[in-house]
Design an enzyme around this catalytic site. Structure first.
Site, short mmCIF file in Angstrom:
data_model
loop_
_atom_site.label_atom_id
_atom_site.label_comp_id
_atom_site.label_asym_id
_atom_site.label_seq_id
_atom_site.Cartn_x
_atom_site.Cartn_y
_atom_site.Cartn_z
N LYS A 198 -1.87 7.98 6.30
CA LYS A 198 -2.61 7.24 5.16
C LYS A 198 -3.95 7.86 5.08
CE LYS A 198 -2.30 3.33 4.15
NZ LYS A 198 -2.09 3.60 2.50
N GLY B 264 -4.70 10.00 2.34
CA GLY B 264 -4.67 11.20 1.36
C GLY B 264 -5.81 11.06 0.19
N ASP C 188 0.81 -1.34 0.02
CA ASP C 188 0.00 -0.14 -0.05
C ASP C 188 0.83 1.31 -0.03
OD1 ASP C 188 -2.98 0.83 1.95
OD2 ASP C 188 -2.22 1.74 0.10
N GLU D 148 -8.20 0.47 4.22
CA GLU D 148 -6.83 0.10 4.00
C GLU D 148 -6.39 -0.59 5.35
OE1 GLU D 148 -5.22 3.77 2.86
OE2 GLU D 148 -5.16 3.03 0.81
O1 DER Z 1 -5.33 7.11 0.44
C1 DER Z 1 -4.33 6.50 1.05
O2 DER Z 1 -4.41 6.05 1.94
C2 DER Z 1 -3.34 6.51 -0.13
O3 DER Z 1 -2.80 4.87 0.29
C3 DER Z 1 -2.30 7.30 0.13
O4 DER Z 1 -1.84 7.28 1.51
C4 DER Z 1 -1.37 7.22 -0.97
O5 DER Z 1 -1.55 7.73 -2.25
P1 DER Z 1 -0.47 8.03 -3.22
O6 DER Z 1 0.31 6.86 -3.43
O7 DER Z 1 -1.48 8.63 -4.40
O8 DER Z 1 0.44 9.01 -2.83
#
Ligand code: DER
Length: 253
Positions: free
Chosen positions: A101, A103, A88, A110
């Site tokens: 996490k 974002g 992840d 998750e």
């Molecule tokens: O939303 C989430 O938890 C995603 O895993 C984020 O933390 C990472 O997203 P990115 O790979 O687009 O930066």
């Protein structure tokens, strides 16, 4: 560009190292870095280097679509409660592999999938590698909240004090940098009103400054009635892969 190449490097390195033929149940995270992990999985699938029994567990509508579009077998948590490994993304990772996490507002599923996994491997570009959470990721800690409670939860969070609200943090040390958190209801972009998650909830972005005690902050936020999940993953990741601007990748564990 440099960031996308770094994401791809981290993703490829982690998948090549960890998704071997003995992996039967794989948790697939959400976000933009995971897209590259799926690309590598598709390549391994086509080369016959994955287990024929491999089943992938999604963590969002987005990750479900990635699995299906790559021709990987889609599974669900109910039938596969014991996940071998989850790969992840992360918004930020500190020196002890605690992560912010959410974002992409995907952190509830998750965290459930990560919690059901024997191993959690994070993948990210160089912008996410920090000593302390809050150093580089300044958008705040994502907190999923049930719409019914969102105003009540907003009040409770803004009333938190960086010392008095935390037993562990004695008068001297603070759990986070700001005296009180700043709470923002995450606005949607192509929709009027707030972001609504895959679970039908709202998301607060809670700005705390640097987070010195992620585990305590995670617990205190999680205990507020109406909070559904907190985007701090403390003591969950086993390894984190980062892609660098120079085209190399490294891992911390
Ligand atoms: O939303 C989430 O938890 C995603 O895993 C984020 O933390 C990472 O997203 P990115 O790979 O687009 O930066």
């Amino acid at each position: 560009n440099l960031v996308e190449t770094a994401k791809e490097l981290a993703a490829f390195s982690a998948v090549e190292k960890h998704v071997t033929k003995d992996i039967r149940v794989l948790g697939v995270g959400s976000g933009s870095t995971v897209v590259y992990a799926i690309n590598k999985l598709k390549e391994l699938l086509e080369k016959g280097q994955l287990s024929p029994d491999l089943v992938c567990i999604p963590t969002s509508f987005q990750s479900r679509g990635l699995i299906v579009d790559a021709g990987l077998r889609l599974g669900d948590l109910d039938e596969n409660p014991d996940i071998d490994i989850t790969i992840d993304g992360a918004d930020e990772v500190d020196s002890k592999l605690n992560a912010i996490k959410g974002g992409g507002a995907a952190h509830l599923r998750e965290k459930v999938v990560a919690s059901a996994s024997k191993r959690l491997i994070l993948i990210a570009d160089y912008r996410k590698d920090s000593a302390v959470l809050g150093e580089q990721w300044t958008k705040g800690v994502p907190v999923e909240v049930t719409p019914f409670a969102y105003k009540a939860v907003e009040r409770k969070i803004t009333e938190l004090h960086h010392k008095n609200s935390f037993q562990g943090a004695s008068a001297s040390s603070a759990a986070f940098e700001f005296t009180n958190p700043v709470v923002i209801l995450r606005p949607a972009v192509n929709k009027a009103g707030p972001v609504v998650t895959d679970n039908g909830n709202f998301v607060f972005d809670v700005k705390l400054g640097k987070i010195h005690d992620p585990a305590s902050v995670e617990t205190v936020l999680k205990m507020i009635p109406g909070v559904v999940e907190v985007g701090i993953f403390s003591n969950m990741a086993e390894e984190a892969w980062f892609g660098k601007e120079d085209g190399t990748a490294y891992c911390r564990s």
